[in-house]
Scaffold this motif. Sequence first.
Motif, PDB file in Angstrom:
ATOM      1  N   TYR A  73       0.843  -1.186   0.000  1.00 50.39           N
ATOM      2  CA  TYR A  73       0.000   0.000   0.000  1.00 50.39           C
ATOM      3  C   TYR A  73       0.888   1.248   0.000  1.00 50.39           C
ATOM      4  CZ  TYR A  73      -3.330  -3.586   1.432  1.00 50.39           C
ATOM      5  OH  TYR A  73      -4.086  -4.724   1.480  1.00 50.39           O
ATOM      6  N   VAL A  74       0.279   2.404   0.011  1.00 51.29           N
ATOM      7  CA  VAL A  74       1.046   3.648  -0.028  1.00 51.29           C
ATOM      8  C   VAL A  74       2.012   3.738   1.156  1.00 51.29           C
ATOM      9  CG1 VAL A  74       0.896   6.171   0.065  1.00 51.29           C
ATOM     10  CG2 VAL A  74      -0.755   4.873  -1.310  1.00 51.29           C
ATOM     11  N   ASP A  75       1.535   3.378   2.337  1.00 51.08           N
ATOM     12  CA  ASP A  75       2.378   3.514   3.526  1.00 51.08           C
ATOM     13  C   ASP A  75       2.437   2.245   4.367  1.00 51.08           C
ATOM     14  OD1 ASP A  75      -0.216   3.527   4.309  1.00 51.08           O
ATOM     15  OD2 ASP A  75      -0.135   5.391   5.454  1.00 51.08           O
ATOM     16  N   ALA A  76       2.099   1.105   3.771  1.00 48.10           N
ATOM     17  CA  ALA A  76       2.115  -0.136   4.537  1.00 48.10           C
ATOM     18  C   ALA A  76       2.213  -1.324   3.586  1.00 48.10           C
ATOM     19  CB  ALA A  76       0.851  -0.247   5.399  1.00 48.10           C
ATOM     20  N   ALA A  77       2.297  -2.511   4.173  1.00 48.55           N
ATOM     21  CA  ALA A  77       2.338  -3.737   3.388  1.00 48.55           C
ATOM     22  C   ALA A  77       1.805  -4.880   4.240  1.00 48.55           C
ATOM     23  CB  ALA A  77       3.748  -4.048   2.912  1.00 48.55           C
ATOM     24  N   GLY A  78       1.330  -5.909   3.574  1.00 49.42           N
ATOM     25  CA  GLY A  78       0.834  -7.076   4.297  1.00 49.42           C
ATOM     26  C   GLY A  78       1.000  -8.306   3.430  1.00 49.42           C
ATOM     27  N   LYS A  79       1.091  -9.471   4.067  1.00 49.24           N
ATOM     28  CA  LYS A  79       1.230 -10.691   3.281  1.00 49.24           C
ATOM     29  C   LYS A  79       0.611 -11.862   4.025  1.00 49.24           C
ATOM     30  CE  LYS A  79       6.008 -11.534   4.834  1.00 49.24           C
ATOM     31  NZ  LYS A  79       7.400 -11.729   4.362  1.00 49.24           N
ATOM     32  N   PHE A  80       0.254 -12.880   3.250  1.00 56.56           N
ATOM     33  CA  PHE A  80      -0.294 -14.099   3.829  1.00 56.56           C
ATOM     34  C   PHE A  80       0.068 -15.262   2.908  1.00 56.56           C
ATOM     35  CE2 PHE A  80      -3.595 -12.429   1.049  1.00 56.56           C
ATOM     36  CZ  PHE A  80      -4.053 -13.550   0.358  1.00 56.56           C
ATOM     37  N   ALA A  81       0.091 -16.464   3.469  1.00 59.62           N
ATOM     38  CA  ALA A  81       0.492 -17.651   2.713  1.00 59.62           C
ATOM     39  C   ALA A  81      -0.663 -18.639   2.631  1.00 59.62           C
ATOM     40  CB  ALA A  81       1.702 -18.312   3.366  1.00 59.62           C
ATOM     41  N   VAL A  82      -0.711 -19.380   1.510  1.00 59.79           N
ATOM     42  CA  VAL A  82      -1.726 -20.409   1.312  1.00 59.79           C
ATOM     43  C   VAL A  82      -1.022 -21.648   0.738  1.00 59.79           C
ATOM     44  CG1 VAL A  82      -3.490 -18.664   0.863  1.00 59.79           C
ATOM     45  CG2 VAL A  82      -2.292 -19.730  -1.063  1.00 59.79           C
ATOM     46  N   PRO A  83      -1.610 -22.823   0.868  1.00 58.79           N
ATOM     47  CA  PRO A  83      -1.020 -24.010   0.228  1.00 58.79           C
ATOM     48  C   PRO A  83      -0.880 -23.797  -1.271  1.00 58.79           C
ATOM     49  CG  PRO A  83      -2.727 -24.648   1.789  1.00 58.79           C
ATOM     50  CD  PRO A  83      -2.807 -23.153   1.667  1.00 58.79           C
ATOM     51  N   SER A  84       0.158 -24.347  -1.867  1.00 58.55           N
ATOM     52  CA  SER A  84       0.440 -24.089  -3.285  1.00 58.55           C
ATOM     53  C   SER A  84      -0.696 -24.523  -4.201  1.00 58.55           C
ATOM     54  CB  SER A  84       1.737 -24.804  -3.691  1.00 58.55           C
ATOM     55  OG  SER A  84       1.629 -26.211  -3.472  1.00 58.55           O
ATOM     56  N   ASP A  85      -1.439 -25.577  -3.816  1.00 62.50           N
ATOM     57  CA  ASP A  85      -2.528 -26.030  -4.675  1.00 62.50           C
ATOM     58  C   ASP A  85      -3.774 -25.157  -4.573  1.00 62.50           C
ATOM     59  OD1 ASP A  85      -3.283 -26.767  -2.138  1.00 62.50           O
ATOM     60  OD2 ASP A  85      -3.843 -28.823  -2.658  1.00 62.50           O
ATOM     61  N   ARG A  86      -3.712 -24.125  -3.741  1.00 59.75           N
ATOM     62  CA  ARG A  86      -4.835 -23.180  -3.632  1.00 59.75           C
ATOM     63  C   ARG A  86      -4.487 -21.829  -4.269  1.00 59.75           C
ATOM     64  NH1 ARG A  86      -6.447 -27.452  -1.949  1.00 59.75           N
ATOM     65  NH2 ARG A  86      -7.837 -27.821  -0.179  1.00 59.75           N
ATOM     66  N   THR A  87      -3.308 -21.757  -4.878  1.00 60.62           N
ATOM     67  CA  THR A  87      -2.807 -20.477  -5.375  1.00 60.62           C
ATOM     68  C   THR A  87      -3.758 -19.825  -6.379  1.00 60.62           C
ATOM     69  OG1 THR A  87      -0.530 -21.238  -5.115  1.00 60.62           O
ATOM     70  CG2 THR A  87      -0.878 -19.321  -6.508  1.00 60.62           C
ATOM     71  N   ASP A  88      -4.082 -20.528  -7.443  1.00 65.54           N
ATOM     72  CA  ASP A  88      -4.916 -19.941  -8.490  1.00 65.54           C
ATOM     73  C   ASP A  88      -6.328 -19.642  -7.994  1.00 65.54           C
ATOM     74  OD1 ASP A  88      -2.854 -20.011 -10.310  1.00 65.54           O
ATOM     75  OD2 ASP A  88      -3.399 -21.974 -11.106  1.00 65.54           O
ATOM     76  N   ALA A  89      -6.833 -20.491  -7.094  1.00 62.75           N
ATOM     77  CA  ALA A  89      -8.181 -20.277  -6.569  1.00 62.75           C
ATOM     78  C   ALA A  89      -8.266 -18.985  -5.763  1.00 62.75           C
ATOM     79  CB  ALA A  89      -8.593 -21.464  -5.701  1.00 62.75           C
ATOM     80  N   VAL A  90      -7.159 -18.615  -5.097  1.00 61.06           N
ATOM     81  CA  VAL A  90      -7.129 -17.355  -4.338  1.00 61.06           C
ATOM     82  C   VAL A  90      -6.793 -16.181  -5.244  1.00 61.06           C
ATOM     83  CG1 VAL A  90      -5.954 -16.088  -2.500  1.00 61.06           C
ATOM     84  CG2 VAL A  90      -6.548 -18.507  -2.179  1.00 61.06           C
ATOM     85  N   LEU A  91      -5.854 -16.378  -6.167  1.00 63.14           N
ATOM     86  CA  LEU A  91      -5.383 -15.286  -7.009  1.00 63.14           C
ATOM     87  C   LEU A  91      -6.494 -14.684  -7.861  1.00 63.14           C
ATOM     88  CD1 LEU A  91      -3.151 -13.517  -8.203  1.00 63.14           C
ATOM     89  CD2 LEU A  91      -2.668 -15.361  -9.834  1.00 63.14           C
ATOM     90  N   ALA A  92      -7.309 -15.516  -8.485  1.00 63.10           N
ATOM     91  CA  ALA A  92      -8.316 -15.009  -9.424  1.00 63.10           C
ATOM     92  C   ALA A  92      -9.283 -14.012  -8.770  1.00 63.10           C
ATOM     93  CB  ALA A  92      -9.075 -16.167 -10.068  1.00 63.10           C
ATOM     94  N   PRO A  93      -9.971 -14.361  -7.664  1.00 59.50           N
ATOM     95  CA  PRO A  93     -10.886 -13.383  -7.053  1.00 59.50           C
ATOM     96  C   PRO A  93     -10.165 -12.211  -6.399  1.00 59.50           C
ATOM     97  CG  PRO A  93     -10.765 -15.368  -5.717  1.00 59.50           C
ATOM     98  CD  PRO A  93     -10.039 -15.671  -6.992  1.00 59.50           C
ATOM     99  N   LEU A  94      -8.980 -12.469  -5.828  1.00 58.69           N
ATOM    100  CA  LEU A  94      -8.208 -11.383  -5.220  1.00 58.69           C
ATOM    101  C   LEU A  94      -7.808 -10.361  -6.271  1.00 58.69           C
ATOM    102  CD1 LEU A  94      -6.493  -9.926  -3.114  1.00 58.69           C
ATOM    103  CD2 LEU A  94      -4.723 -11.672  -3.433  1.00 58.69           C
ATOM    104  N   LEU A  95      -7.267 -10.835  -7.397  1.00 60.14           N
ATOM    105  CA  LEU A  95      -6.831  -9.932  -8.454  1.00 60.14           C
ATOM    106  C   LEU A  95      -8.022  -9.198  -9.072  1.00 60.14           C
ATOM    107  CD1 LEU A  95      -4.458  -8.858 -10.047  1.00 60.14           C
ATOM    108  CD2 LEU A  95      -4.648 -10.823 -11.578  1.00 60.14           C
TER     109      LEU A  95
END
Length: 290
Positions: A73-95
């Motif tokens: 973000y402009v003045d911050a950052a955040g991150k989270f991890a998911v199992p590799s086989d859930r990557t695309d399932a999370v990426l599509a709606p997030l993006l």
Amino acid sequence: MDVPSLVADRLDGDSVRTRVDLGGDDAVFVTADQTLVYRAEGLLSDESVSAYPHDVERLDLTTGRKSTFELTYVDAAGKFAVPSDRTDAVLAPLLEGVLATTGVVDSGESVRATYRFSELTLVVTDARLLKHVGSAVWDSDFESYAFDAVTDLETEAGNVASQLVVTVDGRPQRVKVPSEEADAVAHTVESALLAFHGVDSIAELATGEPEPESEPETFEDQNLDTLVSDTEATIDRVASGDTESLDVSKANALTERLASLEETVEQQTELLEQQQETIETLVEELRRGR
């Protein structure tokens, strides 16, 4: 959709669009404005939920045994991890949420597919193709090809890499993709393009009108000029009394073929007239619909 009470308290009036289970009772909940990562109570941890708003400056994705999403973000950052086989399932709606919140796509515009090739990310939506080159999945340094300006789409095949050639406002824009993925990418983009323009083929993009139907092939294996010439010569010999050189069976066969040919011509003429009427009707309906 089952939503834990701790997540419901953080929704703040938002409705959950997508839930992605991460294993156990952990899950990711994606709304229009934010992504909520829920961690169920464990032996060494309490129940928790973390919120990641979609108004980001940059979205990074690191893959491995687990996939890590990092939102800057402009003045911050955040991150989270998911199992590799859930990557695309999370990426599509997030993006999709990030692109809508940051104004890259229109409200209600859906992401059809996301492709990641090394440092190239392609996003196909209902109305555009987005191209981003770099380590991030998305930031402000991206290119957008709106489908309303696209008039052609081709694929230039190569052994290792192929190029998707998208003609935008009369200028070809090239996107290099791995050859083994080229067909899948081209099919996705073509399907989205045709649906956006309401046409059935890429050839119709430039005109907006259906391709005229090709005329049916007729008279195959027949030489009309030779047939008519032979028949006329036979008739002349009969009229002049020169029957010695006349092969009567041949004359009869030619006459029958000519009669059959005339009937075929009449049928084909009627068919072409019907096809012409159909084409004119379609063209008129398309003009009224513009």
